[in-house]
Each structure stands twice: as structure tokens, then as C-alpha cells.
Design a protein around this motif. Structure first.
Motif, PDB file in Angstrom:
ATOM      1  N   GLU A  32       0.819  -1.216   0.000  1.00  0.00           N
ATOM      2  CA  GLU A  32       0.000   0.000   0.000  1.00  0.00           C
ATOM      3  C   GLU A  32       0.852   1.265   0.000  1.00  0.00           C
ATOM      4  O   GLU A  32       0.442   2.298  -0.548  1.00  0.00           O
ATOM      5  N   THR A  33       2.032   1.205   0.589  1.00  0.00           N
ATOM      6  CA  THR A  33       2.918   2.372   0.593  1.00  0.00           C
ATOM      7  C   THR A  33       3.315   2.733  -0.832  1.00  0.00           C
ATOM      8  O   THR A  33       3.255   3.902  -1.228  1.00  0.00           O
ATOM      9  N   LEU A  34       3.709   1.740  -1.605  1.00  0.00           N
ATOM     10  CA  LEU A  34       4.083   1.984  -2.992  1.00  0.00           C
ATOM     11  C   LEU A  34       2.875   2.434  -3.814  1.00  0.00           C
ATOM     12  O   LEU A  34       2.986   3.352  -4.634  1.00  0.00           O
ATOM     13  N   ASP A  35       1.720   1.835  -3.598  1.00  0.00           N
ATOM     14  CA  ASP A  35       0.524   2.212  -4.360  1.00  0.00           C
ATOM     15  C   ASP A  35       0.157   3.676  -4.121  1.00  0.00           C
ATOM     16  O   ASP A  35      -0.180   4.403  -5.063  1.00  0.00           O
ATOM     17  N   ARG A  36       0.216   4.113  -2.869  1.00  0.00           N
ATOM     18  CA  ARG A  36      -0.108   5.519  -2.566  1.00  0.00           C
ATOM     19  C   ARG A  36       0.926   6.456  -3.178  1.00  0.00           C
ATOM     20  O   ARG A  36       0.578   7.539  -3.669  1.00  0.00           O
ATOM     21  N   ALA A  37       2.194   6.059  -3.138  1.00  0.00           N
ATOM     22  CA  ALA A  37       3.243   6.892  -3.744  1.00  0.00           C
ATOM     23  C   ALA A  37       3.028   7.017  -5.252  1.00  0.00           C
ATOM     24  O   ALA A  37       3.208   8.100  -5.827  1.00  0.00           O
ATOM     25  N   ARG A  38       2.639   5.941  -5.902  1.00  0.00           N
ATOM     26  CA  ARG A  38       2.370   5.983  -7.341  1.00  0.00           C
ATOM     27  C   ARG A  38       1.261   6.977  -7.662  1.00  0.00           C
ATOM     28  O   ARG A  38       1.374   7.792  -8.577  1.00  0.00           O
ATOM     29  N   THR A  39       0.169   6.894  -6.897  1.00  0.00           N
ATOM     30  CA  THR A  39      -0.963   7.801  -7.127  1.00  0.00           C
ATOM     31  C   THR A  39      -0.552   9.248  -6.925  1.00  0.00           C
ATOM     32  O   THR A  39      -0.884  10.129  -7.731  1.00  0.00           O
ATOM     33  N   TYR A  40       0.198   9.509  -5.880  1.00  0.00           N
ATOM     34  CA  TYR A  40       0.661  10.867  -5.577  1.00  0.00           C
ATOM     35  C   TYR A  40       1.527  11.409  -6.696  1.00  0.00           C
ATOM     36  O   TYR A  40       1.366  12.558  -7.129  1.00  0.00           O
ATOM     37  N   ARG A  41       2.443  10.591  -7.201  1.00  0.00           N
ATOM     38  CA  ARG A  41       3.384  11.070  -8.207  1.00  0.00           C
ATOM     39  C   ARG A  41       2.677  11.439  -9.505  1.00  0.00           C
ATOM     40  O   ARG A  41       2.977  12.474 -10.111  1.00  0.00           O
ATOM     41  N   LEU A  42       1.715  10.626  -9.935  1.00  0.00           N
ATOM     42  CA  LEU A  42       0.982  10.958 -11.151  1.00  0.00           C
ATOM     43  C   LEU A  42       0.135  12.213 -10.951  1.00  0.00           C
ATOM     44  O   LEU A  42       0.027  13.058 -11.851  1.00  0.00           O
ATOM     45  N   GLN A  43      -0.406  12.375  -9.769  1.00  0.00           N
ATOM     46  CA  GLN A  43      -1.157  13.602  -9.466  1.00  0.00           C
ATOM     47  C   GLN A  43      -0.250  14.824  -9.544  1.00  0.00           C
ATOM     48  O   GLN A  43      -0.671  15.888 -10.039  1.00  0.00           O
ATOM     49  N   ARG A  44       0.983  14.702  -9.065  1.00  0.00           N
ATOM     50  CA  ARG A  44       1.925  15.818  -9.124  1.00  0.00           C
ATOM     51  C   ARG A  44       2.200  16.223 -10.574  1.00  0.00           C
ATOM     52  O   ARG A  44       2.278  17.423 -10.883  1.00  0.00           O
ATOM     53  N   ILE A  45       2.353  15.251 -11.461  1.00  0.00           N
ATOM     54  CA  ILE A  45       2.561  15.553 -12.877  1.00  0.00           C
ATOM     55  C   ILE A  45       1.350  16.296 -13.431  1.00  0.00           C
ATOM     56  O   ILE A  45       1.485  17.321 -14.133  1.00  0.00           O
ATOM     57  N   ARG A  46       0.167  15.827 -13.131  1.00  0.00           N
ATOM     58  CA  ARG A  46      -1.040  16.455 -13.679  1.00  0.00           C
ATOM     59  C   ARG A  46      -1.283  17.839 -13.082  1.00  0.00           C
ATOM     60  O   ARG A  46      -1.804  18.724 -13.763  1.00  0.00           O
ATOM     61  N   GLN A  47      -0.884  18.038 -11.849  1.00  0.00           N
ATOM     62  CA  GLN A  47      -0.972  19.384 -11.273  1.00  0.00           C
ATOM     63  C   GLN A  47      -0.103  20.359 -12.054  1.00  0.00           C
ATOM     64  O   GLN A  47      -0.501  21.507 -12.311  1.00  0.00           O
ATOM     65  N   GLN A  48       1.070  19.930 -12.445  1.00  0.00           N
ATOM     66  CA  GLN A  48       1.962  20.783 -13.226  1.00  0.00           C
ATOM     67  C   GLN A  48       1.385  21.055 -14.617  1.00  0.00           C
ATOM     68  O   GLN A  48       1.514  22.169 -15.141  1.00  0.00           O
ATOM     69  N   LEU A  49       0.747  20.072 -15.210  1.00  0.00           N
ATOM     70  CA  LEU A  49       0.094  20.289 -16.507  1.00  0.00           C
ATOM     71  C   LEU A  49      -0.965  21.371 -16.398  1.00  0.00           C
ATOM     72  O   LEU A  49      -1.066  22.255 -17.253  1.00  0.00           O
ATOM     73  N   ALA A  50      -1.761  21.325 -15.336  1.00  0.00           N
ATOM     74  CA  ALA A  50      -2.808  22.328 -15.144  1.00  0.00           C
ATOM     75  C   ALA A  50      -2.199  23.711 -14.948  1.00  0.00           C
ATOM     76  O   ALA A  50      -2.668  24.703 -15.521  1.00  0.00           O
ATOM     77  N   ALA A 185       7.550  18.818 -10.202  1.00  0.00           N
ATOM     78  CA  ALA A 185       6.682  17.766  -9.677  1.00  0.00           C
ATOM     79  C   ALA A 185       7.460  16.848  -8.746  1.00  0.00           C
ATOM     80  O   ALA A 185       6.997  16.513  -7.642  1.00  0.00           O
ATOM     81  N   ARG A 186       8.643  16.443  -9.157  1.00  0.00           N
ATOM     82  CA  ARG A 186       9.424  15.479  -8.394  1.00  0.00           C
ATOM     83  C   ARG A 186      10.000  16.053  -7.117  1.00  0.00           C
ATOM     84  O   ARG A 186      10.383  15.302  -6.200  1.00  0.00           O
ATOM     85  N   SER A 187      10.071  17.372  -6.993  1.00  0.00           N
ATOM     86  CA  SER A 187      10.821  17.992  -5.897  1.00  0.00           C
ATOM     87  C   SER A 187      10.160  17.864  -4.528  1.00  0.00           C
ATOM     88  O   SER A 187      10.856  17.913  -3.514  1.00  0.00           O
ATOM     89  N   ILE A 188       8.846  17.706  -4.473  1.00  0.00           N
ATOM     90  CA  ILE A 188       8.136  17.627  -3.188  1.00  0.00           C
ATOM     91  C   ILE A 188       7.711  16.194  -2.937  1.00  0.00           C
ATOM     92  O   ILE A 188       6.927  15.624  -3.700  1.00  0.00           O
ATOM     93  N   LYS A 189       8.219  15.615  -1.853  1.00  0.00           N
ATOM     94  CA  LYS A 189       7.968  14.209  -1.564  1.00  0.00           C
ATOM     95  C   LYS A 189       6.779  14.020  -0.625  1.00  0.00           C
ATOM     96  O   LYS A 189       6.584  14.803   0.307  1.00  0.00           O
ATOM     97  N   SER A 190       6.022  12.967  -0.869  1.00  0.00           N
ATOM     98  CA  SER A 190       4.946  12.590   0.037  1.00  0.00           C
ATOM     99  C   SER A 190       5.519  11.756   1.183  1.00  0.00           C
ATOM    100  O   SER A 190       6.664  11.271   1.119  1.00  0.00           O
ATOM    101  N   ALA A 191       4.711  11.527   2.207  1.00  0.00           N
ATOM    102  CA  ALA A 191       5.149  10.687   3.329  1.00  0.00           C
ATOM    103  C   ALA A 191       5.456   9.276   2.855  1.00  0.00           C
ATOM    104  O   ALA A 191       6.405   8.632   3.336  1.00  0.00           O
ATOM    105  N   ASP A 192       4.685   8.769   1.891  1.00  0.00           N
ATOM    106  CA  ASP A 192       4.941   7.423   1.374  1.00  0.00           C
ATOM    107  C   ASP A 192       6.234   7.380   0.575  1.00  0.00           C
ATOM    108  O   ASP A 192       6.998   6.406   0.675  1.00  0.00           O
ATOM    109  N   GLU A 193       6.484   8.417  -0.214  1.00  0.00           N
ATOM    110  CA  GLU A 193       7.761   8.473  -0.920  1.00  0.00           C
ATOM    111  C   GLU A 193       8.924   8.445   0.062  1.00  0.00           C
ATOM    112  O   GLU A 193       9.951   7.805  -0.190  1.00  0.00           O
ATOM    113  N   MET A 194       8.781   9.141   1.165  1.00  0.00           N
ATOM    114  CA  MET A 194       9.861   9.187   2.140  1.00  0.00           C
ATOM    115  C   MET A 194      10.111   7.808   2.748  1.00  0.00           C
ATOM    116  O   MET A 194      11.253   7.451   3.045  1.00  0.00           O
TER     117      MET A 194
END
Length: 417
Positions: A32-50, A185-194
Motif C-alpha cells: 500500500e505504501t508503494l501504491d499511494r506513492a504511485r498515485t501521488y506522483r501521477l497527481q503531481r505531474i497532472r498538477q503541473q500540466l494544469a 513535480a518530483r521535488s516535493i515528496k509525500s510521506a509514502d515516498e519518504m
């Protein structure tokens, strides 16, 4: 495990793989840690697109593809061949274009909506048909932008060859420079990434302890460096960005990679690991110690203490909310005798590789740029100390930035001075 910093051989041995020399380290983290990190990272990319008014981003850099979709296939080869890419839409699918025969590698990845065969157009495979392949590739990308872009033809691209860019422009696709989007996008880490990064650091420290055990007279630089690879690869790590380990007179000037030089007792061994470890996260640490773990000479001890002073001072002033320029103004002042041998930067970001930001030393003000350290950035603080005719001491630590300051993530002991 006790994480109190120490300095002797026994303290370093405590970082060795506790399962023994014949077993790899096994990650204790739940899926679940990896799954949440995956979701967060794709969201970060899409936030930058917006934020940049882009309908999509076209990714060729394998590190960015790994970040966005967690697909790590043949990363080093695809660094230099146009055989694998991804197209991620703001309000549409995330599509991976996989090397033929590798489609099955992406089928169970939750962030991948569609898998297609890539249309490669590198000279190795297609030679005189290169122009034809580029046109076919551009037709497919432009058609997808028309279908999923909502009328917005602005597409960010992290890395694009001129023939491909020109072909897209002829089809009405508007180029937006994409490196800023991915780096931000990559510069800010989530708790799961950490959590994932902390495990990668644990593997790196076991690998460094293995190097330390084998830093003995008569061994070559390459043999010592190979211990790092062994522990990383068998414990789920992936690759290295450099081979920066040198010994004795080869430490100065810096940037000499591991060779067949045979290390002698008492010579300084200095290294910078740049290790892409488990889950694709980078551990970037540097240490220096003597071959055979002999007591340092007076000169070695003085240089080492100076490098420690630089690291500790810069850690003490660093915190989230500080501008890059403010850090530079408050950073440790490099004595003139060390300046010709200084490192190329004071600190840099790190995630799935070395990344933005990069902050220069006070001696290089023309290289500075504007920016602010943000909470949950991870950076590496650097030091390289030498003088004319001496060995080089290379030290580096990896830290998480908080409003209270810099939290060290590594605990592998410094040397006694």
C-alpha cells in the motif's frame, strides 16, 4: 537498529546486512505504501500540466517515466535510444508506449491506462527509413492529442529530438519545455515516498558498510566499488549514475572514476555513490576513510575536520522557507586555499535521481538563480576539501527539509578526527 552516529569500525559494522553475506535485504514496507506513492506522483505531474495550461506531457526520460507510471524497463538503454516513451493527459489517459515484446511488464501497473507498442525511429534499427518512421510516430501522437486534448494543443515534452519536434509542429502540436514541469513535480515528496526513500538509504548504508569491510590494502578501486553494486542489486536496487571512487593521489583532482589502481595502506579512499536503489529512489552519499582503516595522518585529519565543518555549518542554516540566495549568503565560507579544489555545488535536490534545485557556492554567485526551499524537499549537502598536493576529502549527507531545519536521513558514521 540504533541510529546514533558513531565513528569506529564496530559502529560501521552495525550497518551491514543483518541477514548475512549470503542473503539480500528484504523491504518491510507494505504494498500500500508503494501504491499511494504511485498515485501521488501521477497527481503531481497532472498538477503541473494544469498550472502550465498543457493538455499532456510527452516523456522520454526514463527517470520521469518511472516517476509518473512506475515502469522501469531498460532505463539505461532508453536513456540514449528513442525506443520507449509515455504520453500523459491532464484530462485523459496515461499511455505507455512500450518496446515491442515488453507490453506485459506494464499490465499490472495501476496508473497505466493504455499500453501501446512504441514507434522507435533510431538509426540503429531503421537507418534510411528514419524519416518515414518519424512521420508515423508524429501521426499517432498528434491524433491522440486531438482525441484527448480537449482542443488544447500545448504539449509539454521533457526530451525531444529535432526531427520529432518539427514533425509534431507541422501537425499543429505546440511545444512546451517540459523539464521544469517534471523537476518541480518530483521535488516535493509525500510521506509514502519518504518511506520508500528511507528504505533505499538503508540498503545504501549496508552497501557502504560492505565497502568499508573490504577497503583493504591490495584491493583495486574497482574491487571496492563492486561491493556497493553487489549489495544494491541483490537487495532490489537498480543502477548507478557514476563510478566515483578513487584512492590516494587519484582523489585530487576529483571526478576520477574507479580504476584498476591498487590501494595502499593509509591512503584516503573517497567516493560518491549516486545509487539508484530499491523502488527507483536515489541515495546520494559521500564518505572518505583510510585504506586499512589506519589512523589518519595530521594532514588527512585536518582536511577531514574542515569538510565536516562545512557540512555541519550548512546543515545548521538550511530550512524550508529559506530562499536559495539566503542560504548562499549564510553558507560556510570556503577558505581561499581550498577554493581551487572545491566541489561544483553546495547542495542539490534528490529523488529518483539527482534533481532540481541546484544551489552553487558563495564563490560562484553568477550561477545562482531564484527559488525557495519548500517543505518536504530532499536535498544533498556537499563538501570537497583539498589543497595543492594533498588527497581530497569528499563528504555528503541527504536531508529532508522541514520548517524547523534539515533532518538527516542517513546515519552512516563519519570518521574520527
Amino acid at each position: 537498529m540504533d541510529r546514533v552516529l558513531g565513528s569506529g569500525i564496530a559502529e560501521k559494522r552495525r550497518f551491514l546486512n543483518p541477514l548475512g553475506a549470503d542473503k539480500p535485504l528484504k523491504s518491510p514496507l507494505p504494498r500500500e505504501t508503494l501504491d499511494r506513492a504511485r498515485t501521488y506522483r501521477l497527481q503531481r505531474i497532472r498538477q503541473q500540466l494544469a498550472q502550465h495550461d498543457c493538455s499532456a506531457i510527452l516523456l522520454y526520460n526514463p527517470v520521469n517515466i518511472r516517476y509518473a507510471l512506475d515502469t522501469p524497463n531498460m532505463q539505461l538503454w532508453t536513456m540514449h535510444e528513442t525506443v520507449r516513451y509515455a504520453l500523459i493527459f491532464l484530462d485523459g489517459p496515461a499511455i505507455i508506449f512500450e518496446f515491442k515484446g515488453c507490453e506485459h511488464l506494464c499490465r499490472d501497473l495501476p496508473e497505466v491506462d493504455e499500453i501501446r507498442n512504441s514507434r522507435s525511429w533510431h538509426y540503429m534499427s531503421h537507418g534510411y527509413r528514419l524519416d518515414e518512421r518519424v512521420e508515423q510516430w508524429a501521426d499517432e501522437i498528434a491524433d491522440l492529442v486531438k482525441t484527448h486534448g480537449g482542443g488544447n494543443a500545448r504539449v509539454a515534452m521533457d526530451r525531444i529530438e529535432p526531427p520529432a519536434l518539427w514533425a509534431l509542429e507541422r501537425r499543429g502540436v505546440n511545444y512546451v519545455e517540459g523539464q521544469e514541469l517534471t523537476e518541480r513535480a518530483r521535488s516535493i515528496k509525500s510521506a509514502d515516498e519518504m518511506e520508500l526513500m528511507r528504505w533505499a538509504i538503508r540498503v545504501a548504508e549496508a552497501a557502504m558498510a560492505r565497502m568499508h569491510e573490504n577497503s583493504l590494502p591490495g584491493r583495486t578501486e574497482q574491487e571496492i566499488w563492486a561491493e556497493l553494486h553487489y549489495e544494491n542489486i541483490r537487495s532490489g536496487g537498480e543502477w548507478f549514475e557514476t563510478r566515483l571512487l578513487s584512492c590516494g593521489p587519484r582523489t585530487n583532482p576529483w571526478y576520477q572514476e574507479a580504476s584498476d589502481y591498487v590501494c595502499n595502506e593509509g591512503e584516503m579512499i573517497s567516493f560518491d555513490i549516486d545509487m539508484i536503489g530499491p523502488y527507483g529512489y536515489c541515495t546520494d552519499l559521500s564518505r572518505s576513510w583510510t585504506c586499512g582503516h589506519t589512523p589518519m595522518t595530521d594532514t588527512q585529519r585536518r582536511l577531514y575536520a574542515t569538510a565536516r565543518e562545512q557540512i555541519e555549518h550548512n546543515l545548521s542554516v538550511l530550512k524550508a522557507g529559506m530562499s536559495f540566495r539566503e542560504f548562499t549568503d549564510k553558507s560556510w565560507r570556503i577558505p581561499e586555499k581550498h577554493q581551487p579544489y572545491r566541489y561544483t555545488l553546495a547542495l542539490h535536490g534528490v529523488g529518483m535521481a539527482d534533481e532540481w534545485p541546484l544551489v552553487p557556492f558563495h564563490t560562484d554567485p553568477e550561477a545562482a538563480y531564484e527559488g525557495v526551499f519548500e517543505e518536504n524537499m530532499v536535498v544533498c549537502v556537499e563538501s570537497l576539501i583539498a589543497e595543492h598536493g594533498t588527497e581530497s576529502i569528499k563528504l555528503e549527507t541527504q536531508v529532508l527539509l522541514t520548517e524547523k531545519g534539515a533532518e538527516r536521513l542517513d546515519a552512516f558514521p563519519w570518521e574520527e578526527t
